[in-house]
Design a protein around this motif. Structure first.
Motif, PDB file in Angstrom:
ATOM      1  N   LEU A 123       0.866  -1.188   0.000  1.00  0.00           N
ATOM      2  CA  LEU A 123       0.000   0.000   0.000  1.00  0.00           C
ATOM      3  C   LEU A 123       0.897   1.231   0.000  1.00  0.00           C
ATOM      4  O   LEU A 123       1.742   1.390   0.885  1.00  0.00           O
ATOM      5  CB  LEU A 123      -0.913   0.001   1.231  1.00  0.00           C
ATOM      6  N   PHE A 157      -2.159   5.022   0.459  1.00  0.00           N
ATOM      7  CA  PHE A 157      -3.556   4.565   0.548  1.00  0.00           C
ATOM      8  C   PHE A 157      -4.072   4.007  -0.777  1.00  0.00           C
ATOM      9  O   PHE A 157      -5.275   3.999  -1.034  1.00  0.00           O
ATOM     10  CB  PHE A 157      -4.479   5.703   1.047  1.00  0.00           C
ATOM     11  N   TYR A 160       1.067  -3.562   4.360  1.00  0.00           N
ATOM     12  CA  TYR A 160       0.930  -2.237   4.965  1.00  0.00           C
ATOM     13  C   TYR A 160       2.162  -1.948   5.815  1.00  0.00           C
ATOM     14  O   TYR A 160       2.714  -2.861   6.434  1.00  0.00           O
ATOM     15  CB  TYR A 160      -0.272  -2.200   5.925  1.00  0.00           C
ATOM     16  N   GLU A 191      -2.302  -3.327  12.279  1.00  0.00           N
ATOM     17  CA  GLU A 191      -3.716  -3.589  11.979  1.00  0.00           C
ATOM     18  C   GLU A 191      -4.651  -2.617  12.705  1.00  0.00           C
ATOM     19  O   GLU A 191      -5.625  -2.137  12.101  1.00  0.00           O
ATOM     20  CB  GLU A 191      -4.062  -5.036  12.365  1.00  0.00           C
ATOM     21  N   VAL A 203      -5.823   0.493  10.950  1.00  0.00           N
ATOM     22  CA  VAL A 203      -6.626   0.446   9.719  1.00  0.00           C
ATOM     23  C   VAL A 203      -7.943  -0.313   9.940  1.00  0.00           C
ATOM     24  O   VAL A 203      -8.568  -0.778   8.995  1.00  0.00           O
ATOM     25  CB  VAL A 203      -5.853  -0.152   8.516  1.00  0.00           C
ATOM     26  N   GLU A 257      -5.666   5.544  10.314  1.00  0.00           N
ATOM     27  CA  GLU A 257      -5.294   5.540   8.885  1.00  0.00           C
ATOM     28  C   GLU A 257      -6.480   5.225   7.968  1.00  0.00           C
ATOM     29  O   GLU A 257      -6.301   5.035   6.771  1.00  0.00           O
ATOM     30  CB  GLU A 257      -4.195   4.506   8.648  1.00  0.00           C
ATOM     31  N   ASP A 279     -10.345   2.991   7.393  1.00  0.00           N
ATOM     32  CA  ASP A 279     -10.792   1.589   7.322  1.00  0.00           C
ATOM     33  C   ASP A 279     -10.177   0.900   6.091  1.00  0.00           C
ATOM     34  O   ASP A 279     -10.435   1.289   4.952  1.00  0.00           O
ATOM     35  CB  ASP A 279     -12.323   1.628   7.232  1.00  0.00           C
ATOM     36  N   ALA A 280      -9.369  -0.132   6.341  1.00  0.00           N
ATOM     37  CA  ALA A 280      -8.662  -0.815   5.239  1.00  0.00           C
ATOM     38  C   ALA A 280      -9.638  -1.345   4.190  1.00  0.00           C
ATOM     39  O   ALA A 280      -9.360  -1.286   2.986  1.00  0.00           O
ATOM     40  CB  ALA A 280      -7.822  -1.962   5.799  1.00  0.00           C
ATOM     41  N   ASP A 281     -10.781  -1.847   4.627  1.00  0.00           N
ATOM     42  CA  ASP A 281     -11.713  -2.420   3.645  1.00  0.00           C
ATOM     43  C   ASP A 281     -12.280  -1.328   2.729  1.00  0.00           C
ATOM     44  O   ASP A 281     -12.506  -1.570   1.542  1.00  0.00           O
ATOM     45  CB  ASP A 281     -12.846  -3.167   4.348  1.00  0.00           C
ATOM     46  N   LYS A 316      -4.321  -9.314   3.693  1.00  0.00           N
ATOM     47  CA  LYS A 316      -3.773  -8.056   4.192  1.00  0.00           C
ATOM     48  C   LYS A 316      -2.668  -8.361   5.198  1.00  0.00           C
ATOM     49  O   LYS A 316      -2.898  -9.092   6.165  1.00  0.00           O
ATOM     50  CB  LYS A 316      -4.886  -7.232   4.852  1.00  0.00           C
ATOM     51  N   TYR A 345      -0.029  -6.681   7.729  1.00  0.00           N
ATOM     52  CA  TYR A 345       0.126  -5.386   8.406  1.00  0.00           C
ATOM     53  C   TYR A 345       1.508  -5.207   9.040  1.00  0.00           C
ATOM     54  O   TYR A 345       2.196  -6.186   9.367  1.00  0.00           O
ATOM     55  CB  TYR A 345      -0.905  -5.276   9.539  1.00  0.00           C
TER      56      TYR A 345
END
Ligand SMILES: Cc1cc2nc3c(=O)[nH]c(=O)nc-3n(C[C@H](O)[C@H](O)[C@H](O)COP(=O)(O)O)c2cc1C
Length: 257
Positions: A100, A103, A144, A148, A151, A157, A159-161, A183, A185
């Protein structure tokens, strides 16, 4: 099964390169045929523009979609793009391996999408569940720098989803069945001692999880997105259509809370 792995990382000793190699080995051991597009190693040019089109439909003014479509239909796409499209056509599943960066995906991978998913290969009447790659699976495997906790939905940072949703949507637009992402992290360089040991143990655990997921790739349920028929003629979500994400929601759901 044929699998294409697209790797977007400039360093062959990186975790991303390691995960791409690990996926290739695991899939081959499981009986799959694997092809790789290592975009930096290929020196892939991610910048779409007139320089790539030798047989222009309009040499006065460059229109990327019109030139892409014309080149696709007249079989005059650049060799690198034609090669990538043929790899996609051969593949039953495509894995995108990348870190990533800001973002999103690294620019080289976004540019690969700009140049390889050419207009003409897909049409306006061929998208989503009716897309040109319907029946093929896509999986993103993303690393990332942050841990975790930052996100998750209440993380600093974002919401990762939700951050991954636009990437997944590009793939679904082309018809792919998009699988839940891998994912990874908290990948930071320069760690020493106990911190480095903890990170190594975490990566080994991730590889165990990834191996299981790779070997189940052809029977993993896909993420849910709206289908073509969920929208009216103007492209608006029909009143009774389901909602799968805040990115496409009914107007009464404008309040994201
Ligand atoms: C240009 C750039 C932008 C980055 N942006 C993010 C980011 O938005 N979120 C994040 O968690 N990490 C970010 N990072 C950290 C990388 O994601 C992290 O170093 C990488 O996933 C580690 O994998 P690697 O060892 O294979 O490079 C960024 C790194 C670079 C170089």
């Amino acid at each position: 099964m044929n699998v294409l792995i697209v790797l977007a990382h400039p360093e062959s000793q990186s975790l991303n390169a390691h995960l791409a190699n690990f996926a290739a080995e695991t899939l081959r051991e499981g009986g799959a045929d694997v092809e790789c597009s290592d975009l930096y190693a290929m020196n892939f040019d991610p910048v779409e523009g007139p320089q790539h089109f030798s047989n222009r439909i309009n040499s006065e003014r460059f229109n990327a979609q019109a030139e892409q479509r014309h080149a696709f239909e007249t079989h005059t796409l650049p060799d690198d793009i034609q090669g990538e499209i043929e790899k996609l056509q051969r593949a039953d599943a495509v894995i995108f391996q990348f870190p990533l960066w800001w973002f999103g995906m690294p620019a080289i991978l976004k540019g690969w999408i700009d140049r390889v998913f050419v207009y003409g290969l897909y049409r306006s009447n061929q998208r989503f569940n009716q897309g040109v790659f319907a029946g093929k699976k896509a999986l993103i495997s993303v690393t990332y720098g942050v841990p975790e906790q930052s996100v998750l939905h209440d993380g600093r940072e974002g919401d990762a989803d939700l951050i991954l949703w636009p990437i997944h949507f590009r793939l679904y637009y082309m018809g792919f069945s998009v699988l839940p992402p891998l994912k990874v992290y908290g990948i930071r360089g320069g760690l020493q001692g106990e911190e480095a040991d903890v990170l190594c143990a975490y990566v080994e655990d991730i590889k165990d999880e990834y191996r299981e997921r790779l070997l189940a790739i052809d029977r993993t349920p896909a993420l849910l997105f709206n289908k073509v028929d969920d929208f009216d003629i103007e492209g608006k979500l029909k009143p009774l259509a389901p909602v799968y994400s805040p990115f496409i929601r009914h107007r009464k759901h404008l309040d994201l809370a």
